[in-house]
Motif scaffolding. Sequence first.
Motif, mmCIF file in Angstrom:
data_model
loop_
_atom_site.group_PDB
_atom_site.id
_atom_site.type_symbol
_atom_site.label_atom_id
_atom_site.label_comp_id
_atom_site.label_asym_id
_atom_site.label_seq_id
_atom_site.Cartn_x
_atom_site.Cartn_y
_atom_site.Cartn_z
ATOM 1 N N VAL A 111 0.794 -1.238 0.000
ATOM 2 C CA VAL A 111 0.000 0.000 0.000
ATOM 3 C C VAL A 111 0.825 1.287 0.000
ATOM 4 C CG1 VAL A 111 -2.092 -0.964 1.057
ATOM 5 C CG2 VAL A 111 -0.224 -0.179 2.518
ATOM 6 N N SER A 112 1.911 1.319 0.744
ATOM 7 C CA SER A 112 2.599 2.589 0.991
ATOM 8 C C SER A 112 3.135 3.218 -0.293
ATOM 9 C CB SER A 112 3.747 2.386 1.990
ATOM 10 O OG SER A 112 3.258 1.926 3.231
ATOM 11 N N ARG A 113 3.556 2.398 -1.229
ATOM 12 C CA ARG A 113 4.097 2.892 -2.496
ATOM 13 C C ARG A 113 3.024 3.614 -3.335
ATOM 14 N NH1 ARG A 113 7.094 -1.086 -6.918
ATOM 15 N NH2 ARG A 113 7.446 0.485 -8.559
ATOM 16 N N TYR A 114 1.769 3.252 -3.134
ATOM 17 C CA TYR A 114 0.724 3.706 -4.055
ATOM 18 C C TYR A 114 -0.313 4.644 -3.444
ATOM 19 C CZ TYR A 114 2.688 -0.475 -6.207
ATOM 20 O OH TYR A 114 3.558 -1.406 -6.708
ATOM 21 N N ILE A 115 -0.362 4.765 -2.115
ATOM 22 C CA ILE A 115 -1.500 5.454 -1.515
ATOM 23 C C ILE A 115 -1.558 6.937 -1.903
ATOM 24 C CG2 ILE A 115 -0.327 5.942 0.703
ATOM 25 C CD1 ILE A 115 -3.134 5.320 1.987
ATOM 26 N N SER A 116 -0.424 7.601 -2.055
ATOM 27 C CA SER A 116 -0.456 9.011 -2.469
ATOM 28 C C SER A 116 -1.071 9.143 -3.862
ATOM 29 C CB SER A 116 0.955 9.608 -2.453
ATOM 30 O OG SER A 116 1.458 9.659 -1.134
ATOM 31 N N ARG A 117 -0.722 8.243 -4.749
ATOM 32 C CA ARG A 117 -1.279 8.249 -6.104
ATOM 33 C C ARG A 117 -2.783 7.992 -6.068
ATOM 34 N NH1 ARG A 117 -1.888 4.489 -10.561
ATOM 35 N NH2 ARG A 117 -1.408 5.507 -12.561
ATOM 36 N N TRP A 118 -3.190 7.033 -5.235
ATOM 37 C CA TRP A 118 -4.619 6.738 -5.121
ATOM 38 C C TRP A 118 -5.402 7.973 -4.669
ATOM 39 C CZ3 TRP A 118 -3.692 1.733 -1.829
ATOM 40 C CH2 TRP A 118 -3.244 0.702 -2.673
ATOM 41 N N LYS A 119 -4.852 8.670 -3.703
ATOM 42 C CA LYS A 119 -5.571 9.841 -3.182
ATOM 43 C C LYS A 119 -5.637 10.954 -4.226
ATOM 44 C CE LYS A 119 -7.310 9.827 -0.032
ATOM 45 N NZ LYS A 119 -8.676 9.269 0.137
ATOM 46 N N ARG A 120 -4.562 11.135 -5.003
ATOM 47 C CA ARG A 120 -4.582 12.138 -6.081
ATOM 48 C C ARG A 120 -5.652 11.790 -7.119
ATOM 49 N NH1 ARG A 120 1.105 11.691 -5.743
ATOM 50 N NH2 ARG A 120 1.141 10.420 -7.667
ATOM 51 N N GLN A 121 -5.886 10.498 -7.308
ATOM 52 C CA GLN A 121 -6.897 10.058 -8.268
ATOM 53 C C GLN A 121 -8.318 10.150 -7.703
ATOM 54 O OE1 GLN A 121 -5.366 6.087 -8.973
ATOM 55 N NE2 GLN A 121 -4.416 6.693 -10.911
ATOM 56 N N GLY A 122 -8.416 10.495 -6.434
ATOM 57 C CA GLY A 122 -9.740 10.623 -5.826
ATOM 58 C C GLY A 122 -10.303 9.339 -5.253
ATOM 59 N N LYS A 123 -9.476 8.313 -5.138
ATOM 60 C CA LYS A 123 -9.950 7.059 -4.559
ATOM 61 C C LYS A 123 -10.162 7.217 -3.047
ATOM 62 C CE LYS A 123 -6.993 4.264 -7.614
ATOM 63 N NZ LYS A 123 -7.844 4.282 -8.789
ATOM 64 N N LYS A 124 -11.112 6.466 -2.515
ATOM 65 C CA LYS A 124 -11.281 6.343 -1.070
ATOM 66 C C LYS A 124 -10.508 5.107 -0.612
ATOM 67 C CE LYS A 124 -14.171 9.808 -0.681
ATOM 68 N NZ LYS A 124 -13.827 11.039 0.083
ATOM 69 N N VAL A 125 -9.856 5.226 0.543
ATOM 70 C CA VAL A 125 -9.032 4.117 1.042
ATOM 71 C C VAL A 125 -9.421 3.812 2.492
ATOM 72 C CG1 VAL A 125 -6.704 3.270 1.480
ATOM 73 C CG2 VAL A 125 -7.126 4.827 -0.448
ATOM 74 N N ALA A 126 -9.791 2.562 2.743
ATOM 75 C CA ALA A 126 -10.198 2.137 4.086
ATOM 76 C C ALA A 126 -9.399 0.907 4.505
ATOM 77 C CB ALA A 126 -11.687 1.833 4.121
ATOM 78 N N PHE A 127 -8.836 0.967 5.708
ATOM 79 C CA PHE A 127 -8.171 -0.192 6.300
ATOM 80 C C PHE A 127 -9.129 -0.790 7.330
ATOM 81 C CE2 PHE A 127 -4.712 2.091 4.487
ATOM 82 C CZ PHE A 127 -3.690 1.177 4.250
ATOM 83 N N LEU A 128 -9.671 -1.968 7.021
ATOM 84 C CA LEU A 128 -10.607 -2.617 7.930
ATOM 85 C C LEU A 128 -9.867 -3.156 9.157
ATOM 86 C CD1 LEU A 128 -12.953 -4.498 5.435
ATOM 87 C CD2 LEU A 128 -13.195 -2.203 6.403
ATOM 88 N N PRO A 129 -10.594 -3.491 10.225
ATOM 89 C CA PRO A 129 -9.945 -3.952 11.454
ATOM 90 C C PRO A 129 -8.962 -5.089 11.212
ATOM 91 C CG PRO A 129 -12.277 -3.569 11.838
ATOM 92 C CD PRO A 129 -12.062 -3.404 10.371
ATOM 93 N N GLN A 130 -7.760 -4.893 11.686
ATOM 94 C CA GLN A 130 -6.717 -5.898 11.550
ATOM 95 C C GLN A 130 -5.674 -5.701 12.644
ATOM 96 O OE1 GLN A 130 -4.101 -4.860 7.918
ATOM 97 N NE2 GLN A 130 -6.016 -3.785 7.470
ATOM 98 N N ALA A 131 -4.821 -6.695 12.817
ATOM 99 C CA ALA A 131 -3.751 -6.606 13.808
ATOM 100 C C ALA A 131 -2.570 -5.848 13.208
ATOM 101 C CB ALA A 131 -3.326 -8.007 14.241
ATOM 102 N N TYR A 132 -1.950 -5.024 14.022
ATOM 103 C CA TYR A 132 -0.781 -4.240 13.599
ATOM 104 C C TYR A 132 0.355 -4.415 14.610
ATOM 105 C CZ TYR A 132 -3.803 -1.450 10.475
ATOM 106 O OH TYR A 132 -4.664 -1.032 9.495
ATOM 107 N N GLY A 133 1.576 -4.243 14.103
ATOM 108 C CA GLY A 133 2.726 -4.126 14.975
ATOM 109 C C GLY A 133 3.280 -5.458 15.462
ATOM 110 N N PRO A 134 4.383 -5.346 16.220
ATOM 111 C CA PRO A 134 5.071 -4.110 16.620
ATOM 112 C C PRO A 134 5.842 -3.471 15.473
ATOM 113 C CG PRO A 134 6.307 -6.017 17.370
ATOM 114 C CD PRO A 134 5.040 -6.559 16.766
ATOM 115 N N PHE A 135 6.272 -2.213 15.704
ATOM 116 C CA PHE A 135 6.996 -1.444 14.695
ATOM 117 C C PHE A 135 8.311 -0.924 15.268
ATOM 118 C CE2 PHE A 135 2.417 -0.675 13.688
ATOM 119 C CZ PHE A 135 2.366 -1.379 12.495
#
Length: 375
Positions: A111-135
């Motif tokens: 996702v990280s490589r593309y999310i800025s491009r997606w937002k410029r294109q007007g896409k909506k982006v949602a991350f559904l509940p998931q486990a994260y970390g550690p970081f």
Amino acid sequence: MLVEIKGIGIPNKGAELMLVAVVEEFTRRYGEVDFVVDPNTDFLGRSRYQLYQKGWMNIKGLQIGYLIDFMPNKLLSRFGIKKDKDIDIVVDASGFCYSDSFGPKNAYEQVSRYISRWKRQGKKVAFLPQAYGPFENPKLASMMRSTLEKADIFFARDEQSKKYLEKIGLKDVAQSPDFTCLVEGVIPNDFSTEDAGDVCVILNNRMIEKLSVADGKSYIENMTKMISLLRSYNMRPFFLLHDGLDDKPLTESINNNLEEPLKTYYYEDPKEIKGVISTASIVISSRFHGLVSALTQGIPVIATGWSHKYQMLLDDYNVGDFLADHMDYSDLVKKIELLKDEDKYTLIKNGIVQEKKRQIQKTKDMWNLVFKHIQ
């Protein structure tokens, strides 16, 4: 409407059940919706759900999928291919993908490589509940903070994941449980509880992959002894394969050490997997979504696991003490004996049923928030 679902991996039945949950909810809200996924799922897997393939391929760091944008839609439609630029909404349903365990490269390519491009294109982006970390990896921490800040909405699935996200600087982190609870299971026509048994055992090959050689060996030995113990209590255990056929060699190795092998069941449809789980009185699982499918149907569980997500899930249902130490056979014995006691079993089951209702409402509230932010 064209919706991309990221992070699902067929034939992993947990991931597939999340796919079903997303498809059902979007269809319930909007009616006609087309869904597209990355081409890392084979044709047969996609075809079961009428999923389009995204014209997307990374070769040696170069994303050649952008070239698809110059091809005519009429030609692409013959091959079931959709362009990235035509996607309206990106839904990340990864489950557990963004962590030091998987590293920054995975997050970047996902996702990280593309999310800025997606937002410029007007896409909506949602991350559904998931486990994260550690970081603990600084590069990954910075990447995930930037990525999630750009998203329209994101949720941590558990309290520990929420803390990991807050630690990397994210504010107002929303929390909601696993969202497969709204998917109804279906008992297969050829499945009989009389033939199968009453204790569903779900193994996980990743318990071997993620642990040391000694710990993996201990896991197999203790699972084998546990099955013999269940039988000595006149319980009738059976194996259920929850991740395609990846776990089949593990069940076979244990069956080879038993005087009487357990019956083993496998179904392609994740809703049938959930249906089989619904017939059990106890579920002993090393698969996260095996536990979710049990708890969301009011069934007591005994869990073994390799990440914080297992403990967090059990805590949500106030049964945190039922995470067993796979290295300690006596711990497994204690938990089985608790559930063997009829009065204690009833008390535990009633508590799970009550919490199930709250978890379902939280999931409905989560979906309401998602659709509010992506409309």
